[in-house]
Design a protein around this motif. Structure first.
Motif, PDB file in Angstrom:
ATOM      1  N   LEU A  56       0.838  -1.199   0.000  1.00  0.00           N
ATOM      2  CA  LEU A  56       0.000   0.000   0.000  1.00  0.00           C
ATOM      3  C   LEU A  56       0.873   1.250   0.000  1.00  0.00           C
ATOM      4  O   LEU A  56       0.601   2.208  -0.735  1.00  0.00           O
ATOM      5  CB  LEU A  56      -0.920  -0.007   1.217  1.00  0.00           C
ATOM      6  CG  LEU A  56      -1.744   1.257   1.474  1.00  0.00           C
ATOM      7  CD1 LEU A  56      -2.658   1.566   0.289  1.00  0.00           C
ATOM      8  CD2 LEU A  56      -2.555   1.106   2.764  1.00  0.00           C
ATOM      9  N   ILE A  57       1.920   1.241   0.803  1.00  0.00           N
ATOM     10  CA  ILE A  57       2.835   2.380   0.858  1.00  0.00           C
ATOM     11  C   ILE A  57       3.487   2.609  -0.500  1.00  0.00           C
ATOM     12  O   ILE A  57       3.553   3.737  -0.998  1.00  0.00           O
ATOM     13  CB  ILE A  57       3.897   2.155   1.955  1.00  0.00           C
ATOM     14  CG1 ILE A  57       3.236   2.236   3.340  1.00  0.00           C
ATOM     15  CG2 ILE A  57       5.045   3.155   1.832  1.00  0.00           C
ATOM     16  CD1 ILE A  57       4.162   1.841   4.475  1.00  0.00           C
ATOM     17  N   GLN A  58       3.955   1.553  -1.117  1.00  0.00           N
ATOM     18  CA  GLN A  58       4.610   1.671  -2.418  1.00  0.00           C
ATOM     19  C   GLN A  58       3.642   2.194  -3.473  1.00  0.00           C
ATOM     20  O   GLN A  58       4.015   3.024  -4.320  1.00  0.00           O
ATOM     21  CB  GLN A  58       5.173   0.318  -2.834  1.00  0.00           C
ATOM     22  CG  GLN A  58       6.351  -0.134  -1.978  1.00  0.00           C
ATOM     23  CD  GLN A  58       6.746  -1.581  -2.248  1.00  0.00           C
ATOM     24  OE1 GLN A  58       6.223  -2.219  -3.158  1.00  0.00           O
ATOM     25  NE2 GLN A  58       7.670  -2.097  -1.443  1.00  0.00           N
ATOM     26  N   ALA A 142      -6.129   4.494  -2.955  1.00  0.00           N
ATOM     27  CA  ALA A 142      -4.885   4.337  -2.204  1.00  0.00           C
ATOM     28  C   ALA A 142      -4.829   5.327  -1.029  1.00  0.00           C
ATOM     29  O   ALA A 142      -4.412   4.981   0.079  1.00  0.00           O
ATOM     30  CB  ALA A 142      -3.685   4.529  -3.119  1.00  0.00           C
ATOM     31  N   ILE A 143      -5.256   6.568  -1.266  1.00  0.00           N
ATOM     32  CA  ILE A 143      -5.244   7.576  -0.209  1.00  0.00           C
ATOM     33  C   ILE A 143      -6.164   7.160   0.933  1.00  0.00           C
ATOM     34  O   ILE A 143      -5.783   7.210   2.118  1.00  0.00           O
ATOM     35  CB  ILE A 143      -5.661   8.948  -0.776  1.00  0.00           C
ATOM     36  CG1 ILE A 143      -4.555   9.511  -1.660  1.00  0.00           C
ATOM     37  CG2 ILE A 143      -5.982   9.927   0.355  1.00  0.00           C
ATOM     38  CD1 ILE A 143      -4.982  10.730  -2.470  1.00  0.00           C
ATOM     39  N   GLN A 145      -7.340   4.156   1.729  1.00  0.00           N
ATOM     40  CA  GLN A 145      -6.853   2.959   2.408  1.00  0.00           C
ATOM     41  C   GLN A 145      -5.672   3.294   3.315  1.00  0.00           C
ATOM     42  O   GLN A 145      -5.573   2.786   4.443  1.00  0.00           O
ATOM     43  CB  GLN A 145      -6.451   1.897   1.383  1.00  0.00           C
ATOM     44  CG  GLN A 145      -7.618   1.278   0.650  1.00  0.00           C
ATOM     45  CD  GLN A 145      -7.173   0.403  -0.517  1.00  0.00           C
ATOM     46  OE1 GLN A 145      -6.003   0.016  -0.606  1.00  0.00           O
ATOM     47  NE2 GLN A 145      -8.091   0.099  -1.422  1.00  0.00           N
ATOM     48  N   TYR A 146      -4.799   4.171   2.844  1.00  0.00           N
ATOM     49  CA  TYR A 146      -3.640   4.554   3.651  1.00  0.00           C
ATOM     50  C   TYR A 146      -4.084   5.321   4.892  1.00  0.00           C
ATOM     51  O   TYR A 146      -3.610   5.050   6.000  1.00  0.00           O
ATOM     52  CB  TYR A 146      -2.686   5.404   2.812  1.00  0.00           C
ATOM     53  CG  TYR A 146      -1.450   5.846   3.576  1.00  0.00           C
ATOM     54  CD1 TYR A 146      -0.332   5.027   3.639  1.00  0.00           C
ATOM     55  CD2 TYR A 146      -1.420   7.074   4.225  1.00  0.00           C
ATOM     56  CE1 TYR A 146       0.793   5.421   4.346  1.00  0.00           C
ATOM     57  CE2 TYR A 146      -0.296   7.480   4.927  1.00  0.00           C
ATOM     58  CZ  TYR A 146       0.808   6.645   4.987  1.00  0.00           C
ATOM     59  OH  TYR A 146       1.917   7.036   5.702  1.00  0.00           O
ATOM     60  N   MET A 147      -4.978   6.284   4.738  1.00  0.00           N
ATOM     61  CA  MET A 147      -5.440   7.044   5.897  1.00  0.00           C
ATOM     62  C   MET A 147      -6.095   6.122   6.930  1.00  0.00           C
ATOM     63  O   MET A 147      -5.888   6.290   8.141  1.00  0.00           O
ATOM     64  CB  MET A 147      -6.409   8.140   5.469  1.00  0.00           C
ATOM     65  CG  MET A 147      -5.749   9.352   4.842  1.00  0.00           C
ATOM     66  SD  MET A 147      -6.824  10.821   4.783  1.00  0.00           S
ATOM     67  CE  MET A 147      -8.125  10.262   3.707  1.00  0.00           C
ATOM     68  N   GLU A 148      -6.865   5.160   6.478  1.00  0.00           N
ATOM     69  CA  GLU A 148      -7.516   4.232   7.405  1.00  0.00           C
ATOM     70  C   GLU A 148      -6.475   3.404   8.164  1.00  0.00           C
ATOM     71  O   GLU A 148      -6.560   3.245   9.391  1.00  0.00           O
ATOM     72  CB  GLU A 148      -8.467   3.302   6.646  1.00  0.00           C
ATOM     73  CG  GLU A 148      -9.181   2.309   7.545  1.00  0.00           C
ATOM     74  CD  GLU A 148     -10.119   1.387   6.779  1.00  0.00           C
ATOM     75  OE1 GLU A 148     -10.869   0.643   7.425  1.00  0.00           O
ATOM     76  OE2 GLU A 148     -10.107   1.418   5.529  1.00  0.00           O
TER      77      GLU A 148
END
Length: 340
Positions: A56-58, A142-143, A145-148
């Motif tokens: 997810l980070i990548q 992606a944003i 999912q990352y924030m969650e």
């Protein structure tokens, strides 16, 4: 409470996996002790064992680079002026100020996604609303999912901070962060010369963060520096970690026992654009922040004389949203009328 303070040559790396998983009391105490020492020594620490998916980070990094590679005219389709009171969207190079001087970065302001019919949006609550998601394919997903994922990490880290203060693990969640204010930024620091007519010295000038906890993902280039008693220390990127720092409201809550440490970002001269992803895990907008009872008295809690903004965070009285708006309206003075 064993109120010891350690001095480290470099910022500590803390494996926080015990806070993520169902761990023993002993393992939790070990993490809590390390967090206490880090918060007392510098207010900054790296976290490993955080449980956020590396894929997810990548993906987020790749899509962010794709967005910032667009022409500025294209990026301005999502400019902050279109975000209104939600305070969301894109700002161009030099568009954000620290202490009245432009920072040499561009960025995208984001936060918890709220629909137009959400009660807080209908009430025109500042910094609440929809995001302006660029139409880069898969970027929105992606944003979010990352924030969650990082918000979940934030709740775990705040449990560790509570334990480090010998408080119940749910101390902060029960009072301030059951519904935290989540503000997320994606910053790009270009490796290019500054126009001669711009008064720019830093990627970001010296400042402290406003809320409880900042959880920062940075790429491999680096540039973040932390102000320590011995001088400015480089927060060198460490693979597979986040770097965390405490904010003004946690300093206020702890009466100065934990300090909100000043930091800055040097201008990027690496030859490659630098990305950073700070997520601000803050008290609920309407929270009234109170000192925690039973902590050691700090006689020099008012450090306004040495602070970058000369303000006494311990004298603040009001809801957290008031404190936040006073700060962000100075960062983007041209948007001030949107939220005040």
């Amino acid at each position: 409470m064993n109120h010891t303070s350690e001095t480290h040559a470099a910022l500590p790396i803390i494996d926080v996996s015990a806070l993520i998983t169902d761990s023993s009391a002993e393992a939790l105490q070990t993490v809590a002790d390390r967090i206490r020492n880090a918060c007392r020594a510098h207010g900054f620490f790296y976290v490993s064992g955080h449980g956020v998916d590396s894929a997810l980070i990548q993906r987020l990094e790749m899509l962010s680079r794709r967005f910032f590679a667009l022409d500025e005219q294209e990026k301005m389709r999502w400019r902050m002026a279109l975000g209104g009171r939600a305070w969301r969207g894109y700002f161009p190079l030099g568009g954000e100020l620290t202490s009245g001087r432009p920072d040499w970065k561009e960025g995208l302001y984001l936060g918890t996604e709220l629909a137009d019919d959400h009660p807080l949006v209908l009430a025109a609550t500042p910094v609440h609303g929809r995001n302006l998601f660029p139409d880069v394919p898969a970027f929105r997903e992606a944003i979010l999912q990352y924030m969650e994922a990082v918000t979940t990490l934030g709740q775990a880290l705040m449990r560790g901070i509570a334990l480090s203060l010998e408080l119940p693990a749910n101390y902060f969640e029960s009072r301030y962060t059951a519904d935290p204010l989540i503000l997320f930024r994606i910053f790009n620091y270009p490796s290019q010369d500054v126009p001669k007519d711009m008064d720019v010295q830093w990627g970001v000038g010296e400042h402290t963060d406003y809320g409880l906890l900042t959880i920062l993902l940075q790429d491999q280039i680096g540039g973040l520096q932390v102000k320590t008693p011995g001088g400015w220390t480089d927060a060198t990127p460490v693979p597979n970690t986040f770097i965390c720092n405490i904010g003004d409201m946690l300093e206020r809550m702890t009466g100065g026992w934990y300090r909100s440490t000043a930091h800055r970002v040097v201008r990027n001269t690496s030859g490659t654009d630098r990305l950073s992803f700070p997520l601000f895990f803050d008290p609920n907008y309407f929270s009234r922040v109170h000192p925690i009872e039973g902590l050691p008295h700090v006689p020099d809690a008012d450090d306004s004389a040495s602070r970058w903004d000369k303000e006494n965070v311990h004298a603040f009285n009001g809801i957290y949203g008031d404190y936040l708006l006073n700060k962000v309206s100075k960062v983007f003075p041209q948007l001030r009328q949107e939220v005040l």
